[in-house]
Enzyme design. Sequence first.
Site, PDB file in Angstrom:
ATOM      1  N   LYS A  29       0.843  -1.196   0.000  1.00  0.00           N
ATOM      2  CA  LYS A  29       0.000   0.000   0.000  1.00  0.00           C
ATOM      3  C   LYS A  29       0.878   1.246   0.000  1.00  0.00           C
ATOM      4  O   LYS A  29       1.868   1.315   0.737  1.00  0.00           O
ATOM      5  CB  LYS A  29      -0.872  -0.003   1.272  1.00  0.00           C
ATOM      6  CG  LYS A  29      -2.117   0.856   1.186  1.00  0.00           C
ATOM      7  CD  LYS A  29      -3.196   0.167   0.391  1.00  0.00           C
ATOM      8  CE  LYS A  29      -4.578   0.768   0.622  1.00  0.00           C
ATOM      9  NZ  LYS A  29      -5.574   0.071  -0.234  1.00  0.00           N
ATOM     10  N   THR A  54      -4.536  -5.083   1.096  1.00  0.00           N
ATOM     11  CA  THR A  54      -3.727  -3.876   1.300  1.00  0.00           C
ATOM     12  C   THR A  54      -4.505  -2.867   2.152  1.00  0.00           C
ATOM     13  O   THR A  54      -3.909  -2.055   2.851  1.00  0.00           O
ATOM     14  CB  THR A  54      -3.290  -3.249  -0.044  1.00  0.00           C
ATOM     15  OG1 THR A  54      -4.435  -2.806  -0.743  1.00  0.00           O
ATOM     16  CG2 THR A  54      -2.497  -4.238  -0.879  1.00  0.00           C
ATOM     17  N   ASP A  55      -5.815  -2.944   2.115  1.00  0.00           N
ATOM     18  CA  ASP A  55      -6.613  -2.072   2.989  1.00  0.00           C
ATOM     19  C   ASP A  55      -6.335  -2.385   4.465  1.00  0.00           C
ATOM     20  O   ASP A  55      -6.257  -1.482   5.293  1.00  0.00           O
ATOM     21  CB  ASP A  55      -8.107  -2.255   2.670  1.00  0.00           C
ATOM     22  CG  ASP A  55      -8.961  -1.250   3.405  1.00  0.00           C
ATOM     23  OD1 ASP A  55      -8.804  -0.039   3.140  1.00  0.00           O
ATOM     24  OD2 ASP A  55      -9.747  -1.665   4.294  1.00  0.00           O
ATOM     25  N   PHE A  97      30.658  28.015 -14.145  1.00  0.00           N
ATOM     26  CA  PHE A  97      30.810  26.748 -14.863  1.00  0.00           C
ATOM     27  C   PHE A  97      31.559  27.032 -16.152  1.00  0.00           C
ATOM     28  O   PHE A  97      31.008  27.628 -17.081  1.00  0.00           O
ATOM     29  CB  PHE A  97      29.443  26.103 -15.142  1.00  0.00           C
ATOM     30  CG  PHE A  97      29.566  24.744 -15.783  1.00  0.00           C
ATOM     31  CD1 PHE A  97      30.166  23.689 -15.116  1.00  0.00           C
ATOM     32  CD2 PHE A  97      29.100  24.526 -17.076  1.00  0.00           C
ATOM     33  CE1 PHE A  97      30.304  22.442 -15.711  1.00  0.00           C
ATOM     34  CE2 PHE A  97      29.229  23.284 -17.683  1.00  0.00           C
ATOM     35  CZ  PHE A  97      29.832  22.240 -16.997  1.00  0.00           C
ATOM     36  N   ARG A 125      27.021  32.529 -12.376  1.00  0.00           N
ATOM     37  CA  ARG A 125      25.664  32.162 -12.782  1.00  0.00           C
ATOM     38  C   ARG A 125      24.746  32.083 -11.565  1.00  0.00           C
ATOM     39  O   ARG A 125      25.213  31.825 -10.446  1.00  0.00           O
ATOM     40  CB  ARG A 125      25.666  30.823 -13.521  1.00  0.00           C
ATOM     41  CG  ARG A 125      26.186  29.643 -12.709  1.00  0.00           C
ATOM     42  CD  ARG A 125      26.100  28.335 -13.506  1.00  0.00           C
ATOM     43  NE  ARG A 125      26.681  27.232 -12.754  1.00  0.00           N
ATOM     44  CZ  ARG A 125      26.608  25.966 -13.104  1.00  0.00           C
ATOM     45  NH1 ARG A 125      25.992  25.625 -14.227  1.00  0.00           N
ATOM     46  NH2 ARG A 125      27.153  25.013 -12.362  1.00  0.00           N
ATOM     47  N   ILE A 163      28.203  21.859 -10.086  1.00  0.00           N
ATOM     48  CA  ILE A 163      27.362  21.181  -9.093  1.00  0.00           C
ATOM     49  C   ILE A 163      28.086  19.932  -8.598  1.00  0.00           C
ATOM     50  O   ILE A 163      28.004  19.572  -7.416  1.00  0.00           O
ATOM     51  CB  ILE A 163      25.993  20.823  -9.692  1.00  0.00           C
ATOM     52  CG1 ILE A 163      25.271  22.091 -10.145  1.00  0.00           C
ATOM     53  CG2 ILE A 163      25.131  20.075  -8.678  1.00  0.00           C
ATOM     54  CD1 ILE A 163      23.992  21.830 -10.910  1.00  0.00           C
ATOM     55  N   GLN A 164      28.828  19.279  -9.501  1.00  0.00           N
ATOM     56  CA  GLN A 164      29.579  18.086  -9.105  1.00  0.00           C
ATOM     57  C   GLN A 164      30.445  18.394  -7.883  1.00  0.00           C
ATOM     58  O   GLN A 164      30.460  17.657  -6.898  1.00  0.00           O
ATOM     59  CB  GLN A 164      30.491  17.628 -10.266  1.00  0.00           C
ATOM     60  CG  GLN A 164      29.783  16.904 -11.399  1.00  0.00           C
ATOM     61  CD  GLN A 164      29.285  17.816 -12.509  1.00  0.00           C
ATOM     62  OE1 GLN A 164      28.932  18.981 -12.262  1.00  0.00           O
ATOM     63  NE2 GLN A 164      29.213  17.311 -13.723  1.00  0.00           N
ATOM     64  N   ASN A 176      20.126  20.272 -12.043  1.00  0.00           N
ATOM     65  CA  ASN A 176      20.517  21.638 -12.390  1.00  0.00           C
ATOM     66  C   ASN A 176      19.297  22.372 -12.942  1.00  0.00           C
ATOM     67  O   ASN A 176      18.772  22.010 -13.985  1.00  0.00           O
ATOM     68  CB  ASN A 176      21.619  21.573 -13.452  1.00  0.00           C
ATOM     69  CG  ASN A 176      22.164  22.940 -13.781  1.00  0.00           C
ATOM     70  OD1 ASN A 176      21.669  23.952 -13.279  1.00  0.00           O
ATOM     71  ND2 ASN A 176      23.178  22.980 -14.620  1.00  0.00           N
TER      72      ASN A 176
HETATM   73  O1  LIG Z   1      27.396  22.278 -12.664  1.00  0.00           O
HETATM   74  C1  LIG Z   1      27.253  21.886 -13.832  1.00  0.00           C
HETATM   75  N1  LIG Z   1      27.738  20.669 -14.205  1.00  0.00           N
HETATM   76  C2  LIG Z   1      27.604  20.173 -15.482  1.00  0.00           C
HETATM   77  O2  LIG Z   1      28.076  19.049 -15.778  1.00  0.00           O
HETATM   78  C3  LIG Z   1      26.911  20.979 -16.413  1.00  0.00           C
HETATM   79  N2  LIG Z   1      26.593  20.817 -17.726  1.00  0.00           N
HETATM   80  C4  LIG Z   1      25.930  21.920 -18.122  1.00  0.00           C
HETATM   81  O3  LIG Z   1      25.466  22.101 -19.296  1.00  0.00           O
HETATM   82  N3  LIG Z   1      25.808  22.801 -17.086  1.00  0.00           N
HETATM   83  C5  LIG Z   1      26.424  22.241 -16.010  1.00  0.00           C
HETATM   84  N4  LIG Z   1      26.588  22.670 -14.724  1.00  0.00           N
END
Ligand SMILES: O=c1[nH]c(=O)c2[nH]c(=O)[nH]c2[nH]1
Length: 317
Positions: free
Chosen positions: A9, A69-70, A179, A196, A244-245, A271
């Site tokens: 459920k 499941t009830d 970036f 950015r 971001i990685q 992203n």
């Molecule tokens: O932080 C980012 N990682 C990426 O791998 C990526 N690729 C992208 O187009 N923008 C970004 N920004």
Amino acid sequence: MKRTMSYGKADVWVYRTYAKPLTEIRNIPESTFSGRKNILFGMNVKVAVEGEAFFSSFKDGDNTLVVATDSMKNFILKHAGDYQGATQEGFLEFVSHRFLETYSHMTGIIISGEQISFEELPVPTNGSFEPSPLVFRYSLNEQAGATIEVKRKKDEIITTNHLSSLKGLKLIKVKGSSFYGYVKDEYTTLPESFDRPLFIFLNIDWRYNDLEDARGNTPDGYVAAEQVRDIAYTVFHEENSPSIQNLIYRIGTRILERFPQLVEVCFESNNRTWETILDEIPASQEGKVFTEPRPPYGFQCFSMTRDDLDANEESSK
Ligand SMILES: O=c1[nH]c(=O)c2[nH]c(=O)[nH]c2[nH]1
């Protein structure tokens, strides 16, 4: 090939008032969070039940052993009243053990929950403002989550897996992210960005070394999703990110540093960086205008353990 077979459920909404307060939380520099009163303890639960005994219900339409499941929904709600603890992890483990104790033909339970957060609201009290102990605001922000897996092994019921999480954290940093330096070839149209507006969606999971800490019964043992949230936004605030990685790597490092009781942290980030419409506004020193990005969106997945932390320490020596 092993067969997939379970049923259960989802969307079991549980609201319990006056659960045990969560206290004795480890203090960390990034957060003022010190516990949950649990005047309202709410969650949305999904349970899946396993057992070879259910095969005949699929194959022959024989419902003799099928727990409706009830009834599972009623079982979860009834046990919310019996739970003595203070955490979602503890409740999910409690109720899944009860399932296997009650129904001997069930051999495994996978149960997950998303906590429904209700925010405190300040009300005038004795000349200042104090949180109302009666009225709360339903929150549409990020949620604490947990998943527990329990199995029957001979005569024992064992918790075989657990994961805690923060889901749907959405953070925007208006400047201080870049970036650039990525592969440029005939497919590249993205301009490099040195500043950015970085908008990210984050799901963060963490696993304890000792499940006892996840139950919320050990001093300094429990890691609250609120603290993980506070670390995530503090690292985002403090550090300029090249991607971001790298940002999630640094957030993960900080989480593992603050909480030695954790063995693993996993991320899934999206992203959602805004599209810049006006880079300059004549009347403003540094204002810009943005709009939502067009699909598709990028994502990153990354898991790290304490080995990554040791590697960091080695390389900074
Ligand atoms: O932080 C980012 N990682 C990426 O791998 C990526 N690729 C992208 O187009 N923008 C970004 N920004």
